[in-house]
Design a protein around this motif. Structure first.
Motif: not given
Length: 443
Positions: A334-338, A311-315, A305-309
């Protein structure tokens, strides 16, 4: 006097061996005392002869030193026992005889208790041996039954394996026969066409062209699998629960299903959207090549599960194997977004993977009450208002059943949402005077 002394000395019953041992370890208090042999004292008392002092052989023991707790003579009193309290042996013997009798009775009581305990101990020992023999019989019966159940389960598994092998071989043989027949038909068609093209006349080619072309086209369009429909996917799972056999739970199952990532599906209410810092998840259902649920766990499932914008923000998700072919994947962004979610089984994307999850900002809880209408919940007060915007004739500022703006179902007084488990879409004024206008009751 000597007869009284015999009552003290003779019942002691100390053997010569014990006297010798006691003499070697005498305490300092009696280090200077002389120990006499019991036989001489017994003979002396029995004969009625006087008992003379070992330190002063000419003096008879007719006094008793209370401090040293021993018979003494008058010379002993004058020398070593000068400052000690003493009494006549005839007087002292009564007190000491009573104390000895008291100790004797206490010892006899302890002896009786010990004899009783020893008797019960022997009885418990017999009961233990009898119970152990009974349990050993139970264990033997259980083991024989268990071994018999395991052997029967083994025979069933081997029979199931043999049937599965025959079934696969028959299906493979049928597929082979069909492929051989199709290949034979193609060879025949190819040979006929080649002879026609090389040896046939122009008129002959034109006359048979339609039939030959139709035959070849039909052969070319024949459906067949480029891979054998059967495989050697036969496994034995010793940890698999196999129900009961003759009343015993047995383990071990023959497994021939193979998971097909293309047939695996994803399920869950929060599959496409969730909220920030909220634990959510979805379920992966693993199916075989026929679309049937696997019914067992153990598959190699991987989820990213990775943030679209960012890249270093992975769950980091958690995969829980339910053991029945389903896997629950839980995570908390932890972060909003796609976010892009990829689900792999055996290194391949499952059906619907990858997919996008919308993570909204922190979930806003409702600050009002879930009610039917302000008219009912406020007891008919005209000033009671509701965020749904509904009003009633007659000056009522809030909603009522069947009147303007009423949603027609229970809703939140703070934002008008009709779902009980929903996010609040509008804030409630912090002023208590205005908040009091939204008095409601729970349904």
């Amino acid at each position: 006097m000597s007869e009284d002394l015999s009552d003290i000395v003779v019942p002691l019953g100390i053997s010569e061996r014990i006297l010798g041992e006691v003499g070697e370890v005498r305490q300092k208090k009696t280090a200077s005392h002389v120990v006499m042999e019991l036989e001489s004292t017994r003979d002396c008392s029995q004969a009625g002869k006087p008992f003379f002092c070992p330190s002063h052989p000419s003096e008879e023991l007719w006094l008793f030193c209370e401090q040293c707790d021993q018979p003494v003579c008058q010379d002993c009193i004058a020398e070593r026992h000068q400052q000690h309290s003493y009494d006549f042996t005839s007087n002292a013997v009564h007190q000491h005889r009573d104390s000895l009798r008291k100790l004797l009775r206490s010892t006899q009581e302890h002896m009786s208790t010990l004899e009783d305990v020893l008797g019960r101990t022997d009885g418990v020992g017999s009961a233990i041996r009898a119970r152990a023999e009974a349990v050993a019989t139970e264990i033997s019966l259980f083991a024989r039954g268990y071994v018999k159940a395991i052997e029967e389960h083994r025979d069933r598994l081997l029979k199931q394996l043999e049937d599965l092998k025959v079934q696969k071989e028959n299906l493979l043989h049928l597929q082979k026969a069909q492929l051989q027949q199709l290949l034979l038909d193609m060879r025949t068609g190819v040979e006929f066409t080649e002879r026609l093209l090389t040896s046939g006349s122009d008129l002959g080619i034109l006359v048979t062209k339609g039939v030959v072309a139709s035959r070849l086209a039909k052969l070319n369009s024949a459906a067949y699998s480029t891979h054998p429909r059967e495989d050697d996917n036969i496994q034995f799972s010793p940890q698999e629960r196999a129900g009961q056999c003759q009343g015993y739970e047995v383990f071990g199952a023959v497994i021939c299903k193979a998971v097909d990532p293309a047939k695996c599906t994803l399920h869950g209410e929060d599959l496409w959207s969730t909220h920030q810092n909220e634990l959510t998840g979805f379920t992966l259902l693993c199916n075989d090549t026929t679309g049937e649920q696997m019914g067992r766990g153990g598959e190699a499932v991987m989820v990213t599960i990775t943030h679209k914008d960012k890249k270093d923000c992975a769950v980091k998700p958690t995969v829980c194997d339910n053991g029945d072919g389903t896997y629950h994947i839980s995570y908390s962004p932890e972060e909003p977004g796609l976010y892009a979610v990829c689900v792999y089984v055996k290194g391949q994307h499952v059906q619907g993977s990858p997919f996008i999850v919308m993570v909204k900002s922190k979930f806003r809880k409702h600050q009002g009450m879930f009610h039917c209408c302000t008219f009912c919940s406020s007891g008919g007060q005209k000033a009671a208002r509701c965020a749904c915007g509904g009003t009633m004739p007659g000056g009522f500022q809030g909603c009522g059943h069947g009147h303007k703006g009423h949603p027609g179902c229970p809703h939140w007084s703070c934002c008008g949402q009709v779902k009980m488990s929903s996010e609040c879409l509008s804030g409630l004024p912090s002023d208590r005077s205005q908040r009091s206008l939204l008095r409601t009751v729970e349904l």
